[in-house]
Write a protein that holds these residues in place. Structure first.
Motif, mmCIF file in Angstrom:
data_model
loop_
_atom_site.group_PDB
_atom_site.id
_atom_site.type_symbol
_atom_site.label_atom_id
_atom_site.label_comp_id
_atom_site.label_asym_id
_atom_site.label_seq_id
_atom_site.Cartn_x
_atom_site.Cartn_y
_atom_site.Cartn_z
ATOM 1 N N ARG A 147 61.494 44.980 52.391
ATOM 2 C CA ARG A 147 61.976 46.180 51.712
ATOM 3 C C ARG A 147 60.981 47.335 51.838
ATOM 4 N NH1 ARG A 147 66.398 45.382 48.597
ATOM 5 N NH2 ARG A 147 66.897 43.240 47.994
ATOM 6 N N ARG A 148 59.707 47.006 51.789
ATOM 7 C CA ARG A 148 58.664 48.035 51.829
ATOM 8 C C ARG A 148 57.785 47.765 53.040
ATOM 9 N NH1 ARG A 148 56.436 47.713 45.746
ATOM 10 N NH2 ARG A 148 55.429 49.684 46.264
ATOM 11 N N ARG A 149 58.402 47.904 54.198
ATOM 12 C CA ARG A 149 57.727 47.530 55.435
ATOM 13 C C ARG A 149 56.417 48.289 55.617
ATOM 14 N NH1 ARG A 149 58.088 43.176 58.439
ATOM 15 N NH2 ARG A 149 60.223 43.422 59.182
ATOM 16 N N TYR A 150 56.339 49.514 55.105
ATOM 17 C CA TYR A 150 55.116 50.286 55.243
ATOM 18 C C TYR A 150 53.932 49.561 54.608
ATOM 19 C CZ TYR A 150 57.078 51.719 50.724
ATOM 20 O OH TYR A 150 57.646 51.725 49.469
ATOM 21 N N LEU A 151 54.176 48.836 53.485
ATOM 22 C CA LEU A 151 53.105 48.057 52.869
ATOM 23 C C LEU A 151 52.737 46.865 53.733
ATOM 24 C CD1 LEU A 151 54.086 47.998 49.084
ATOM 25 C CD2 LEU A 151 52.520 49.537 50.279
ATOM 26 N N ASP A 152 53.734 46.224 54.284
ATOM 27 C CA ASP A 152 53.509 45.087 55.176
ATOM 28 C C ASP A 152 52.650 45.509 56.363
ATOM 29 O OD1 ASP A 152 53.786 42.504 56.187
ATOM 30 O OD2 ASP A 152 55.681 42.958 57.183
ATOM 31 N N LEU A 153 52.967 46.655 56.945
ATOM 32 C CA LEU A 153 52.249 47.128 58.126
ATOM 33 C C LEU A 153 50.812 47.501 57.799
ATOM 34 C CD1 LEU A 153 55.074 49.368 59.606
ATOM 35 C CD2 LEU A 153 54.209 47.262 60.635
ATOM 36 N N LEU A 154 50.587 48.139 56.659
ATOM 37 C CA LEU A 154 49.224 48.569 56.354
ATOM 38 C C LEU A 154 48.361 47.402 55.883
ATOM 39 C CD1 LEU A 154 48.277 49.106 53.111
ATOM 40 C CD2 LEU A 154 50.116 50.776 53.281
ATOM 41 N N ALA A 155 48.980 46.369 55.305
ATOM 42 C CA ALA A 155 48.211 45.235 54.799
ATOM 43 C C ALA A 155 47.989 44.157 55.849
ATOM 44 C CB ALA A 155 48.904 44.629 53.588
ATOM 45 N N ASN A 156 48.886 44.068 56.817
ATOM 46 C CA ASN A 156 48.853 42.954 57.772
ATOM 47 C C ASN A 156 48.810 43.466 59.211
ATOM 48 O OD1 ASN A 156 49.158 40.999 55.653
ATOM 49 N ND2 ASN A 156 51.328 41.503 55.574
ATOM 50 N N PRO A 157 47.624 43.584 59.791
ATOM 51 C CA PRO A 157 47.523 44.070 61.178
ATOM 52 C C PRO A 157 48.318 43.240 62.172
ATOM 53 C CG PRO A 157 45.356 44.038 60.130
ATOM 54 C CD PRO A 157 46.300 43.342 59.185
ATOM 55 N N GLU A 158 48.492 41.951 61.881
ATOM 56 C CA GLU A 158 49.242 41.103 62.812
ATOM 57 C C GLU A 158 50.708 41.511 62.878
ATOM 58 O OE1 GLU A 158 49.149 38.908 58.820
ATOM 59 O OE2 GLU A 158 47.798 40.137 60.043
ATOM 60 N N VAL A 159 51.227 42.105 61.811
ATOM 61 C CA VAL A 159 52.605 42.595 61.832
ATOM 62 C C VAL A 159 52.705 43.814 62.737
ATOM 63 C CG1 VAL A 159 54.478 43.547 60.429
ATOM 64 C CG2 VAL A 159 53.103 41.649 59.558
ATOM 65 N N ARG A 160 51.717 44.706 62.651
ATOM 66 C CA ARG A 160 51.703 45.851 63.563
ATOM 67 C C ARG A 160 51.669 45.386 65.004
ATOM 68 N NH1 ARG A 160 47.711 47.929 59.777
ATOM 69 N NH2 ARG A 160 46.056 47.865 61.340
ATOM 70 N N GLU A 161 50.956 44.307 65.261
ATOM 71 C CA GLU A 161 50.855 43.797 66.628
ATOM 72 C C GLU A 161 52.200 43.292 67.133
ATOM 73 O OE1 GLU A 161 49.115 42.983 70.255
ATOM 74 O OE2 GLU A 161 48.391 44.190 68.556
ATOM 75 N N VAL A 162 53.007 42.694 66.258
ATOM 76 C CA VAL A 162 54.343 42.249 66.667
ATOM 77 C C VAL A 162 55.159 43.429 67.178
ATOM 78 C CG1 VAL A 162 56.573 41.410 65.781
ATOM 79 C CG2 VAL A 162 54.455 40.205 65.190
ATOM 80 N N PHE A 163 55.085 44.553 66.488
ATOM 81 C CA PHE A 163 55.907 45.694 66.899
ATOM 82 C C PHE A 163 55.329 46.419 68.108
ATOM 83 C CE2 PHE A 163 57.387 44.771 62.637
ATOM 84 C CZ PHE A 163 58.754 44.716 62.879
ATOM 85 N N ARG A 164 54.031 46.317 68.319
ATOM 86 C CA ARG A 164 53.488 46.824 69.582
ATOM 87 C C ARG A 164 53.987 45.960 70.743
ATOM 88 N NH1 ARG A 164 48.899 47.397 66.286
ATOM 89 N NH2 ARG A 164 48.525 49.591 65.777
ATOM 90 N N LYS A 165 54.033 44.663 70.521
ATOM 91 C CA LYS A 165 54.543 43.777 71.567
ATOM 92 C C LYS A 165 56.022 44.028 71.808
ATOM 93 C CE LYS A 165 51.202 40.014 71.230
ATOM 94 N NZ LYS A 165 50.995 38.557 70.948
ATOM 95 N N ARG A 166 56.751 44.312 70.753
ATOM 96 C CA ARG A 166 58.170 44.648 70.927
ATOM 97 C C ARG A 166 58.318 45.845 71.856
ATOM 98 N NH1 ARG A 166 63.182 44.280 67.577
ATOM 99 N NH2 ARG A 166 64.530 45.939 68.371
ATOM 100 N N ALA A 167 57.497 46.867 71.643
ATOM 101 C CA ALA A 167 57.556 48.046 72.508
ATOM 102 C C ALA A 167 57.216 47.692 73.950
ATOM 103 C CB ALA A 167 56.603 49.120 71.984
ATOM 104 N N LEU A 168 56.239 46.809 74.151
ATOM 105 C CA LEU A 168 55.878 46.378 75.509
ATOM 106 C C LEU A 168 57.016 45.610 76.160
ATOM 107 C CD1 LEU A 168 52.192 45.216 74.909
ATOM 108 C CD2 LEU A 168 52.944 47.271 76.133
ATOM 109 N N ILE A 169 57.717 44.797 75.373
ATOM 110 C CA ILE A 169 58.846 44.025 75.907
ATOM 111 C C ILE A 169 59.958 44.959 76.361
ATOM 112 C CG2 ILE A 169 60.719 42.473 75.201
ATOM 113 C CD1 ILE A 169 58.546 41.011 73.483
#
Length: 504
Positions: A169-191
């Protein structure tokens, strides 16, 4: 305790109380210092933290670089002492320690840091890289600027942010607290970029087709319905891009593809979201075997883009090294369910076998549709390694070309990974007479109550009547592919803002 230190030290206070305290602190900052961080428009960040890590990792313990770096990021933690303090600064990809010292900053600047800067704030930093005696790469700050205030406290990573409801629901908190989540979406962009690069190599043109359509076609699914006031008509959010893309093949576009959102009014689970991303591609003068080779090329390229061809997904190693296994639906049903459909002579015999296996079937079902049901019941979840399944019955493939050697089947395949369909492709049906008959058959199913049966599309039939060359078509579920290549348990983990029920 001084009022301006209350927020920093009272970490157990409820979020709303901390929010109130920080609002008051902001007002004091504006009045006492005539400083409003929200009026700051920009900061010239010359060096992201990854640059500092890359260029100064050679520093030995207690060694200081002579050069300056100018960077910026969010303060994650602060450890205040008397005349020196430490903080952790994080940007999009990296995290580094900052060292604030009164001798380097001066009394006024250091006091500003101690009094007004909180975890969560964004700051601009100028300083010397150095390595501490304990060996931690850091930046000795000589100048800083408060760029933005965080009025709410950062989430506690191991408490609130383990709650999946909060994370989605509050993905912005997930992204700022969990760097590994940001990495998933960087990989999504690479895919996605790897998919586009593969299409470019094959001279395939990227196009855009309507999201709103008077007919929801191209797949068997329940659509979302909306209403256009000016035209006075219902419109549907697309469930697939297929029929518009095939019109482009009729129009001599040659090779086309589209990456975009599809919408299906269906349930939500670990593999399904009502809004999802798909890539569809169509090549004139190609067939389903060409699409099989292309699918393999795309999937391997995506795996290479994010780390390699051997991937661990939820504890299971998946091998994306080509060639992938290729087997017919009937072969796999025989292998996993013990039923040899080449030996079944009648529909009634197939229905009786299905009942014995505990699969409920309608009294009118043919043995070919029952084959598809047994495949879904006994085979799909067992296809962990990448597997191409081909020769699908006509009954479940209303847009695919028949196999000339056995017209009960179509030249269609699906790619399965970890028990889930990731790609669907076929030699496209380009016979307008056959297509019309199949649409009419689907229409009968709709009239009998099947809401997911394909609607009759008169304009598409007319397009085929102008002539479409032999064509191969392919659709790939981008979200599921990203799941398997990033070890993400749920499709919601690879969507920035998944569909959620309203809270409360």
């Amino acid at each position: 305790m001084a009022p301006h230190d209350e927020v920093q030290l009272n970490s157990e206070a409820p979020e709303e109380e901390i929010y109130r305290q920080r609002l008051e602190k902001l007002e004091r900052l504006r009045k006492e210092k005539d400083y409003d961080p929200f009026r700051i428009e920009r900061w010239t960040r010359e060096h992201p933290l990854s640059y500092v890590v890359e260029h100064y990792s050679h520093l030995a313990p207690d060694e200081h670089a002579d050069s300056f770096v100018v960077t910026a990021g969010r303060i994650m933690t602060i450890r205040r002492h008397g005349r020196a303090s430490f903080a952790d600064l994080e940007d999009e990809t990296s995290r580094l320690q900052l060292y604030f010292q009164v001798d380097a900053l001066g009394e006024a600047s250091y006091d500003f840091f101690k009094k007004w800067v909180d975890p969560g704030d964004f700051v601009g930093i100028k300083g010397h890289p150095f390595r501490t005696r304990r060996g931690e790469l850091s930046i000795h700050v000589v100048e800083f600027k408060l760029l933005s205030k965080a009025l709410r406290p950062l989430p506690e990573k191991w408490h609130g942010l383990k709650d999946t409801e909060v994370r989605y629901r509050r993905r912005y908190l997930d992204l700022l607290a969990n760097p590994e989540v940001r990495e998933v979406f960087r990989k999504r962009a690479l895919i996605i970029e790897a998919v586009r690069e593969c299409m470019r190599r094959h001279d395939t043109v990227e196009v855009e087709t309507p999201v709103l359509s008077p007919i929801a076609g191209g797949a068997t699914a329940r659509p979302f319905i909306t209403y256009h006031n000016a035209l006075g008509m219902n419109l549907y959010l697309r469930i697939a891009t297929e029929l518009y893309l095939k019109r482009l093949i009729v129009g001599m576009m040659g090779r086309v593809f589209e990456i975009g959102k599809n919408f299906r009014n269906e349930g939500v689970d670990s593999m399904h979201n009502p809004e999802f991303t798909a890539m569809e591609v169509y090549w004139a003068y190609a067939d389903y075997k060409d699409m099989m080779d292309l699918t393999e090329e795309i999937v391997v390229a995506c795996a290479d883009a994010v780390g390699g061809r051997r991937v661990v997904y939820q504890g299971q190693e998946i091998n994306f090294e080509p060639p992938f296994r290729r087997a017919t639906m009937a072969e796999l049903v025989k292998e996993h369910a013990g039923v040899d459909f080449s030996q079944i002579g009648s529909d009634e015999e197939a229905r009786e076998i299905a009942r014995r296996l505990g699969v409920e079937v309608e009294a009118s079902e043919s043995k070919y549709s029952i084959l598809a049901e047994l495949f879904e019941e006994f085979v799909e979840e067992k296809l962990l390694q990448p597997t191409f399944v081909f020769k699908y019955p006509v009954e479940v493939s209303p847009l695919a070309k028949r196999d000339p050697e056995d017209p009960n089947f179509t030249n269609r395949f699906e790619l399965f990974i970890c028990g889930a369909e990731v790609a669907n492709a076929y030699s496209e049906l380009n016979d307008p007479i056959d297509q019309k008959e199949r649409f009419l058959e689907q229409q009968k199913k709709r009239q009998a109550g099947d809401e997911e049966a394909h609607p009759y599309d008169e304009d598409f039939v007319m397009a085929l009547e102008y002539g479409m060359p032999p064509t191969g078509g392919l659709g790939i579920g981008i979200d599921r592919l990203v799941m398997f290549l990033t070890d993400s348990r749920s499709i919601r983990d690879v969507m920035l803002f998944p569909t959620m029920r309203p809270k409360g």
